[in-house]
Every structure is written in structure tokens, then in C-alpha cells.
Design a protein around this motif. Sequence first.
Motif, PDB file in Angstrom:
ATOM      1  N   ILE A  36       1.192  -0.765   0.072  1.00  0.00           N
ATOM      2  CA  ILE A  36      -0.197   0.227   0.097  1.00  0.00           C
ATOM      3  C   ILE A  36       0.384   1.349   0.026  1.00  0.00           C
ATOM      4  O   ILE A  36       1.936   1.324   0.278  1.00  0.00           O
ATOM      5  N   GLY A  37       0.702   2.250  -1.197  1.00  0.00           N
ATOM      6  CA  GLY A  37       1.159   3.648  -0.734  1.00  0.00           C
ATOM      7  C   GLY A  37       2.490   3.282  -2.236  1.00  0.00           C
ATOM      8  O   GLY A  37       2.522   4.637  -2.684  1.00  0.00           O
ATOM      9  N   GLU A  38       2.410   2.116  -2.763  1.00  0.00           N
ATOM     10  CA  GLU A  38       3.379   1.800  -4.053  1.00  0.00           C
ATOM     11  C   GLU A  38       2.273   1.907  -5.268  1.00  0.00           C
ATOM     12  O   GLU A  38       1.337   2.074  -5.419  1.00  0.00           O
ATOM     13  N   THR A  39       3.128   2.656  -6.747  1.00  0.00           N
ATOM     14  CA  THR A  39       2.505   2.546  -7.475  1.00  0.00           C
ATOM     15  C   THR A  39       2.752   1.055  -8.378  1.00  0.00           C
ATOM     16  O   THR A  39       3.902   0.867  -8.595  1.00  0.00           O
ATOM     17  N   ILE A  40       1.740   1.071  -9.550  1.00  0.00           N
ATOM     18  CA  ILE A  40       1.896  -0.601 -10.120  1.00  0.00           C
ATOM     19  C   ILE A  40       2.586   0.301 -10.889  1.00  0.00           C
ATOM     20  O   ILE A  40       3.294   1.000 -11.909  1.00  0.00           O
ATOM     21  N   PRO A  41       3.121  -0.927 -11.540  1.00  0.00           N
ATOM     22  CA  PRO A  41       4.208  -0.769 -13.494  1.00  0.00           C
ATOM     23  C   PRO A  41       3.086  -0.554 -13.969  1.00  0.00           C
ATOM     24  O   PRO A  41       2.675  -1.023 -13.770  1.00  0.00           O
ATOM     25  N   SER A  42       4.249   0.201 -15.241  1.00  0.00           N
ATOM     26  CA  SER A  42       2.511   0.275 -16.802  1.00  0.00           C
ATOM     27  C   SER A  42       3.339  -1.493 -16.684  1.00  0.00           C
ATOM     28  O   SER A  42       3.893  -1.506 -16.422  1.00  0.00           O
ATOM     29  N   ILE A  59      -6.812   3.083 -15.947  1.00  0.00           N
ATOM     30  CA  ILE A  59      -6.807   3.638 -14.867  1.00  0.00           C
ATOM     31  C   ILE A  59      -6.713   4.663 -14.451  1.00  0.00           C
ATOM     32  O   ILE A  59      -7.429   5.804 -13.421  1.00  0.00           O
ATOM     33  N   LYS A  60      -6.068   5.658 -15.414  1.00  0.00           N
ATOM     34  CA  LYS A  60      -6.360   7.024 -15.839  1.00  0.00           C
ATOM     35  C   LYS A  60      -8.312   7.521 -15.616  1.00  0.00           C
ATOM     36  O   LYS A  60      -7.902   8.438 -15.710  1.00  0.00           O
ATOM     37  N   LYS A  61      -8.742   6.951 -16.487  1.00  0.00           N
ATOM     38  CA  LYS A  61     -10.140   7.539 -16.657  1.00  0.00           C
ATOM     39  C   LYS A  61     -10.318   7.639 -14.729  1.00  0.00           C
ATOM     40  O   LYS A  61     -11.575   8.042 -14.857  1.00  0.00           O
ATOM     41  N   LYS A  62     -10.238   6.449 -14.176  1.00  0.00           N
ATOM     42  CA  LYS A  62     -11.344   6.454 -13.202  1.00  0.00           C
ATOM     43  C   LYS A  62     -10.305   5.922 -12.026  1.00  0.00           C
ATOM     44  O   LYS A  62      -9.303   5.156 -12.371  1.00  0.00           O
ATOM     45  N   PRO A  63     -10.421   6.086 -10.274  1.00  0.00           N
ATOM     46  CA  PRO A  63      -9.557   5.411  -9.794  1.00  0.00           C
ATOM     47  C   PRO A  63     -10.467   3.848  -9.954  1.00  0.00           C
ATOM     48  O   PRO A  63     -11.472   3.628 -10.504  1.00  0.00           O
ATOM     49  N   GLU A 172      -3.065   7.365 -10.509  1.00  0.00           N
ATOM     50  CA  GLU A 172      -2.064   6.979 -10.423  1.00  0.00           C
ATOM     51  C   GLU A 172      -1.324   5.709 -10.360  1.00  0.00           C
ATOM     52  O   GLU A 172      -0.278   5.716 -11.077  1.00  0.00           O
ATOM     53  N   GLY A 173      -2.326   4.995  -9.858  1.00  0.00           N
ATOM     54  CA  GLY A 173      -1.945   3.598  -9.935  1.00  0.00           C
ATOM     55  C   GLY A 173      -1.944   3.120  -8.958  1.00  0.00           C
ATOM     56  O   GLY A 173      -1.035   2.541  -8.703  1.00  0.00           O
ATOM     57  N   LYS A 174      -1.618   4.530  -7.947  1.00  0.00           N
ATOM     58  CA  LYS A 174      -0.779   4.059  -6.624  1.00  0.00           C
ATOM     59  C   LYS A 174      -1.978   3.428  -5.978  1.00  0.00           C
ATOM     60  O   LYS A 174      -3.593   2.611  -6.187  1.00  0.00           O
ATOM     61  N   ILE A 175      -1.593   2.136  -4.612  1.00  0.00           N
ATOM     62  CA  ILE A 175      -1.808   1.129  -4.118  1.00  0.00           C
ATOM     63  C   ILE A 175      -2.863   1.681  -2.922  1.00  0.00           C
ATOM     64  O   ILE A 175      -1.730   2.258  -1.480  1.00  0.00           O
ATOM     65  N   LEU A 176      -3.925   1.779  -2.777  1.00  0.00           N
ATOM     66  CA  LEU A 176      -4.599   2.712  -1.611  1.00  0.00           C
ATOM     67  C   LEU A 176      -5.311   1.454  -0.494  1.00  0.00           C
ATOM     68  O   LEU A 176      -4.789   1.647   0.666  1.00  0.00           O
ATOM     69  N   PHE A 177      -5.738   0.720  -0.937  1.00  0.00           N
ATOM     70  CA  PHE A 177      -6.281  -0.829  -0.222  1.00  0.00           C
ATOM     71  C   PHE A 177      -5.502  -2.530  -1.415  1.00  0.00           C
ATOM     72  O   PHE A 177      -5.403  -2.411  -2.302  1.00  0.00           O
ATOM     73  N   GLU A 178      -5.562  -3.414  -0.705  1.00  0.00           N
ATOM     74  CA  GLU A 178      -4.611  -4.542  -0.960  1.00  0.00           C
ATOM     75  C   GLU A 178      -5.850  -5.491  -0.611  1.00  0.00           C
ATOM     76  O   GLU A 178      -5.212  -5.686   0.483  1.00  0.00           O
ATOM     77  N   TYR A 179      -6.173  -6.931  -0.774  1.00  0.00           N
ATOM     78  CA  TYR A 179      -6.678  -8.104  -0.355  1.00  0.00           C
ATOM     79  C   TYR A 179      -5.657  -9.094  -1.451  1.00  0.00           C
ATOM     80  O   TYR A 179      -5.814  -9.151  -1.968  1.00  0.00           O
ATOM     81  N   ILE A 180      -4.698  -9.870  -0.248  1.00  0.00           N
ATOM     82  CA  ILE A 180      -3.941 -11.131  -1.275  1.00  0.00           C
ATOM     83  C   ILE A 180      -4.214 -12.057   0.333  1.00  0.00           C
ATOM     84  O   ILE A 180      -3.824 -11.852   1.427  1.00  0.00           O
ATOM     85  N   ASN A 181      -4.254 -13.169  -0.446  1.00  0.00           N
ATOM     86  CA  ASN A 181      -4.588 -14.256   0.221  1.00  0.00           C
ATOM     87  C   ASN A 181      -4.078 -15.473  -0.260  1.00  0.00           C
ATOM     88  O   ASN A 181      -4.745 -16.080  -1.316  1.00  0.00           O
ATOM     89  N   PRO A 182      -3.009 -15.812   0.309  1.00  0.00           N
ATOM     90  CA  PRO A 182      -2.290 -17.257  -0.440  1.00  0.00           C
ATOM     91  C   PRO A 182      -2.996 -18.549  -0.357  1.00  0.00           C
ATOM     92  O   PRO A 182      -3.168 -19.429  -1.499  1.00  0.00           O
TER      93      PRO A 182
END
Length: 202
Positions: A36-42, A59-63, A172-182
Motif C-alpha cells: 500500500i502506497g506503492e505504484t503499480i508498474p506500466s 486507470i487514468k480514467k477512473k479510480p 495514478e496507479g497508487k495502491i490505496l488498499f489490497e487484499y492478498i490471500n495465498p
Amino acid sequence: MRLFFKSLLGIFCFWCSTPVSAQAPNNAEDISPLLIGETIPSATLQDSDGNLTQLKRLIKKKPTILVFYRGGWCPYCNMQLSGLVDIENDILDLGYQIVAISPDDYKNLKSTKSNDSINYTLLSDPNAKFIQQVGIGFKTPTMLKGFIAAKRQKGDTSEVMPVPTVMVLDKEGKILFEYINPNYKERIGGEMLLAVLKTIKN
């Protein structure tokens, strides 16, 4: 709001602080996702017609609610994708769009859209390149390859699978929240996702 957000992260997010490795790990538990807080790559991905799509431009069009799923062959993924259909209008009303990405060959996307009555965007990540850059990819187990082959999917089976992931991104592609479960059987529920979106919006 801050306490609510931290609570969500503590309960629902699987994450670690090591950098993304160039080599996909053998196990889902060993991934090193972006935080969270990092930006996804192109990324250059494919739509259901095989046309190239620039993710950053989209993603530039909308969150964006960015969903990584294993493939149209996965029943748990199909349940998740169908669940997003049920709350899509609520998501749109909050000002977000849904983009779902898998390592499936693009030729399988149309059948997934049809089977799950999907109107939102599905994209193919050939060779799971972007999935690995995000840090959620691991080597496809041999037994899983056999299961996918039995489903008679089009194209080659990806050598890398994503741990099922949901990310909320700003434009801008910045991660505001993430849910990741193995554990691929566990997915974030629709009500919880909407609660997260409302919290971010406020």
C-alpha cells in the motif's frame, strides 16, 4: 477512519516487505507483493480480441478496483467475478471501475465474460509478466497444470499463477488498499469491499 483501515489490513491483507524477485517463488506463501502506497508498474495487456491495452491509460480514467484472478477455469475465481457483477452498480456509483486480470490466453476471456455475465473489463497478462512485476506470481504447480489441461482451455497454460488479489488504485496507479490471500478459496466479500471503497472515498 485510520483505525478502521488498519484493522482491515490486519485482518485481510497478506503482505511482506521484501522486494519483488525476478524469479517467481515455488509457493503462494512466498510471494513479495507491492505494498500500500506503492505504484503499480506500466503494463501492456490484451483484451478479449487480442488488442493491446495500456493499463496506465485505462486507470487514468477512473479510480480502479484491480482484480487478479487465476483464470476462467477456476470455480472460485468465477464466483468472485460473478460477485463483482452483483455489486458493480454500487462500485460505479462510488466512482470506481473494475478491471480484472489473469494469465489466461486472451481467447478464453470472451467465454469467461459470457459465463459470468460480465460487463466490466477483463484483460490477459501473457506469460504473467505484469503479475510477476506486482509480486504476486508463483510457479504453477504441476497438478494444477493437469487440472487446467482437463478444462481444455485455449492457448498454453501459464508457467506462473497469481495469488488471487484485489487492489484499490487511484488514477495514478497508487495502491490505496489490497487484499492478498495465498489461500485461493478465500476472497474478499462484496460487502467488505464496498465498505473499504466508502471509507477511502470519505
